[in-house]
Motif scaffolding. Structure first.
Motif, PDB file in Angstrom:
ATOM      1  N   ASN A  30       0.811  -1.224   0.000  1.00 22.10           N
ATOM      2  CA  ASN A  30       0.000   0.000   0.000  1.00 22.10           C
ATOM      3  C   ASN A  30       0.844   1.273   0.000  1.00 22.10           C
ATOM      4  O   ASN A  30       0.442   2.304   0.552  1.00 22.10           O
ATOM      5  N   GLY A  60      -5.790   0.149   4.879  1.00 23.04           N
ATOM      6  CA  GLY A  60      -5.029  -0.407   3.771  1.00 23.04           C
ATOM      7  C   GLY A  60      -5.522  -1.793   3.414  1.00 23.04           C
ATOM      8  O   GLY A  60      -6.030  -2.519   4.276  1.00 23.04           O
ATOM      9  N   CYS A  67       0.136   1.106   5.373  1.00 25.36           N
ATOM     10  CA  CYS A  67       0.757   1.889   4.305  1.00 25.36           C
ATOM     11  C   CYS A  67       2.254   1.932   4.556  1.00 25.36           C
ATOM     12  O   CYS A  67       2.680   2.290   5.657  1.00 25.36           O
TER      13      CYS A  67
END
Length: 266
Positions: A30, A60, A67
């Protein structure tokens, strides 16, 4: 629950009065590129303009990473990370994109670099037990330029914040909870449901009262957090100077080439 928007960068779903934004690059943990910034920023605009949306949850895809921050491979290729034409939204279309609706980060795994900066930009944070938070930019010849360097010391004790900023080492969800960085820790696999439940507790309240309270709490004028204006300007100045250095080019390149960086301090 109905899905309203699907984008290469993010999935957007409505759950009652809650808008759930899911960064959708699990194959890259992500990491944020321009597609993510376009999708997330656009979803926030949708949320702000829709009176039926009372709160926003951002998470995410997958169960490993909330992330991983900026897509360093994209940086090494010279690609931009912001939403073209809406660069003022900031990193991931979120970091400097104020909306009056409450935002909750549902951190479902590692939140490193820009991942932690996205969490810091949210009003509330719910994290899974396996989540971790860190600003490893100094390990890559960069700085946490999406608000992390000034927001982290404002949200946790300064000594711990400076340790994280200087070393680039992460902390666990348990330690983040201990020092008030996050609101709660929940079992792995339940964080989005927990964040939505949190959002629903907010959504039963008078929406205009909640939104006015948020603007007052942050000292917002004209959609801008006035207290952060000079900090963003200073951050941009430091970033621009740093990006001209050899080390700033070496860090992402070394990452892309899967080798240790060779720093030259120039």
């Amino acid at each position: 629950m109905t899905q309203s928007t699907t984008d290469v960068g993010a999935l957007v779903e409505r759950k009652g009065n809650v808008l759930v934004i899911t960064i959708n690059r699990p194959e890259a943990r992500n990491a944020v590129n321009s597609a993510v910034s376009i999708a997330v920023g656009g979803a926030l605009v949708e949320a702000e303009n829709d009176p039926e949306i009372r709160a926003v949850v951002i998470t995410g895809a997958g169960d490993k990473s909330f992330c991983a921050g900026a897509d360093l491979k994209a940086i090494s290729r010279g690609e931009g990370l912001h939403a073209p034409g809406n660069e003022h939204w900031g990193f991931a279309g979120f970091a400097n994109h104020f909306i009056s609706k409450p935002t909750i980060a549902a951190v479902n795994g590692t939140a490193l670099g820009g991942g932690t900066e996205l969490a810091l930009a949210a009003d509330l944070i719910v994290a899974s037990e396996s989540a971790s938070f860190g600003l490893p930019e100094v390990k890559r010849g960069l700085i946490a330029g999406a608000g992390g360097v000034f927001r982290l010391p404002a949200q946790i004790p300064q000594r711990l914040a400076m340790e994280m900023i200087f070393t680039g080492d992460p902390i666990t969800a348990a330690r983040a909870l201990e020092f008030g960085l996050i609101n709660s820790v929940v079992p792995d696999g339940t964080v989005v449901d927990a964040a939505v439940a949190f959002a629903e507790r907010i959504s039963v309240n008078a929406p205009l009262s909640v939104q006015a309270s948020k603007r007052l709490a942050y000292g917002v004028f004209g959609g801008v957090r006035v207290d952060e204006t000079e900090k963003w300007n200073l951050s941009a100045t430091e970033w621009e100077g740093l990006m001209d250095s050899e080390d700033a080019k070496e860090g992402p390149l070394a990452f892309a080439e899967k080798r240790a960086p060779v720093w030259k301090a120039r």
